[in-house]
Write an enzyme that holds these catalytic residues in place. Structure first.
Site, mmCIF file in Angstrom:
data_model
loop_
_atom_site.group_PDB
_atom_site.id
_atom_site.type_symbol
_atom_site.label_atom_id
_atom_site.label_comp_id
_atom_site.label_asym_id
_atom_site.label_seq_id
_atom_site.Cartn_x
_atom_site.Cartn_y
_atom_site.Cartn_z
ATOM 1 N N LYS A 119 -41.988 46.850 -12.940
ATOM 2 C CA LYS A 119 -42.410 46.633 -14.325
ATOM 3 C C LYS A 119 -43.804 47.194 -14.562
ATOM 4 C CE LYS A 119 -39.542 42.737 -15.693
ATOM 5 N NZ LYS A 119 -39.490 41.401 -16.294
ATOM 6 N N LYS A 209 -26.758 50.245 -16.719
ATOM 7 C CA LYS A 209 -26.360 48.934 -17.207
ATOM 8 C C LYS A 209 -26.538 48.847 -18.728
ATOM 9 C CE LYS A 209 -28.145 44.353 -16.326
ATOM 10 N NZ LYS A 209 -29.087 43.566 -15.560
ATOM 11 N N LYS A 212 -30.729 46.199 -23.628
ATOM 12 C CA LYS A 212 -31.596 46.680 -24.697
ATOM 13 C C LYS A 212 -32.545 47.711 -24.107
ATOM 14 C CE LYS A 212 -34.783 45.025 -28.196
ATOM 15 N NZ LYS A 212 -34.194 45.874 -29.242
#
Ligand code: TRP
Length: 342
Positions: A119, A209, A212
């Site tokens: 991240k 996958k 969003k």
């Protein structure tokens, strides 16, 4: 003897997709309904986790309610005593225990967390918060405050669960039995049977996958999409040029994804759906069938959504939060005594 505890988080942000519906919402509801005779089931909204990366804070409050409404429309039971539904931020012990555990956690230990690295690499340095770094410690507190044994974890969370076990064991060795150590990952998988291999993929890029994303929502079906809009997305799905329908993730991921979505939406087994479609050549027919099933599914869910009583959700949160404050408070007090704060 009190029941063993199963605990999991209900994500606060991100619009929910049909991938979340079948991969997360339904398994959680199933667990709440079927395990609550034998276990205490804690389902909580990790709302303090939701801004470890930057978000639009003006939307958080309504997002939390939206998501709880969607869970309720999908069948989350609000009337089972041993199912507790609560918001993390309403129980201050989460923050308080996190601080204490922070002081027993090594910087090197957190540095090894792959989700953090992942991240953080997507954000500019000044936007990587200490909260993001620290996130697994808060997650450990979420689990340890309630003595949870079973925590269903996806692949992206296994390292955090391992850390939770480590810090619990470390504290127990140093201060005596403070915490119930959650079961190891392998036992978690045995308990939850996490091998059903559900993987709903993006309609435009069936190699990734369905979730969003920042670039485009064209391959993602959100639970709040209008049925027409969703049907269009299905009709525009990426397929291949082989010209014959086959369930084959390696060579025909787009077609296979559609077959999987069709089975889920129509509550049929994958084998049955494959039997019906394999060998056929008209991809358009398959897309139409999936589009129709999608429309029906969304219409049905959205009708249920309109019936959801917000007051029932709020009442459940209140009563669970009162009960959980009690349990979490007892654990916190034990720890405060152990470290010399009380
Ligand atoms: N980290 C989890 C996720 O990203 C959410 C979460 C926070 C959680 N605290 C937890 C899950 C405790 C299980 C137990 O999905």
């Amino acid at each position: 003897m009190s029941k063993e505890v199963i605990l999991t988080g209900i994500r606060a942000n991100n619009d929910l997709t049909i991938g979340n519906y079948f991969g997360a919402i339904m398994p959680i509801i199933d667990m709440a309904v079927h395990r609550s005779n034998d276990y205490q089931v804690n389902l909580f909204v990790p709302d303090m986790h939701s801004f470890t990366t930057p978000i639009d804070h003006s939307k958080l409050q309504s997002q939390i309610m939206h998501n709880l409404r969607k869970f309720t429309a999908a069948g989350l039971p609000l009337d089972i005593t041993d199912v507790h539904i609560y918001r993390q931020s309403h129980i201050s012990a989460h923050s308080e225990l996190t601080w204490i555990l922070d002081c027993f956690t090594g910087v090197g230990e957190m540095n090894r967390m792959t989700q953090f690295k992942d991240k953080a690499s997507k954000l500019s340095d000044d936007r990587v918060s200490v909260g993001l770094f620290n996130y697994p410690v808060l997650m450990a507190s979420d689990i340890l405050l309630y003595g949870a044994s079973y925590v269903p974890v996806g692949e992206d969370q296994t390292q955090h669960l391992e850390f939770t076990r480590d810090i619990a064991e470390r504290m127990n060795i140093r201060f005596g039995e403070l915490f119930t150590v959650p079961k190891p990952v392998k036992e978690q998988h045995e308990f939850f049977g996490n091998d059903q291999g559900l993987r709903i993929k993006d309609l435009m890029d069936p190699n990734k996958k369905m979730s969003k994303s920042d670039d485009s929502d064209k391959g993602v079906i959100f639970l709040g999409d209008s049925p027409d809009e969703a049907a269009k997305k299905v009709m525009g799905a990426t397929t291949d040029s082989l010209g014959s329908i086959r369930y084959d993730w390696n060579n025909q991921p787009g077609i296979t994804n559609l077959l999987q979505i069709l089975a889920l939406l129509t509550h049929r087994s994958q084998a049955e759906v494959n039997n019906e479609w394999e060998g056929k050549e008209r991809y358009g027919d398959l897309k139409s069938a999936v589009a129709e099933a999608t429309t029906r599914f969304l219409n049905d869910l959205q009708a249920k959504l309109a019936q959801v009583d917000d007051n029932a959700i709020l009442a459940k949160l209140e009563s669970s939060q009162a009960a959980m404050r009690d349990i979490a408070g007892q654990t916190l007090l034990k720890v405060q005594k152990a470290v010399g704060l009380r």
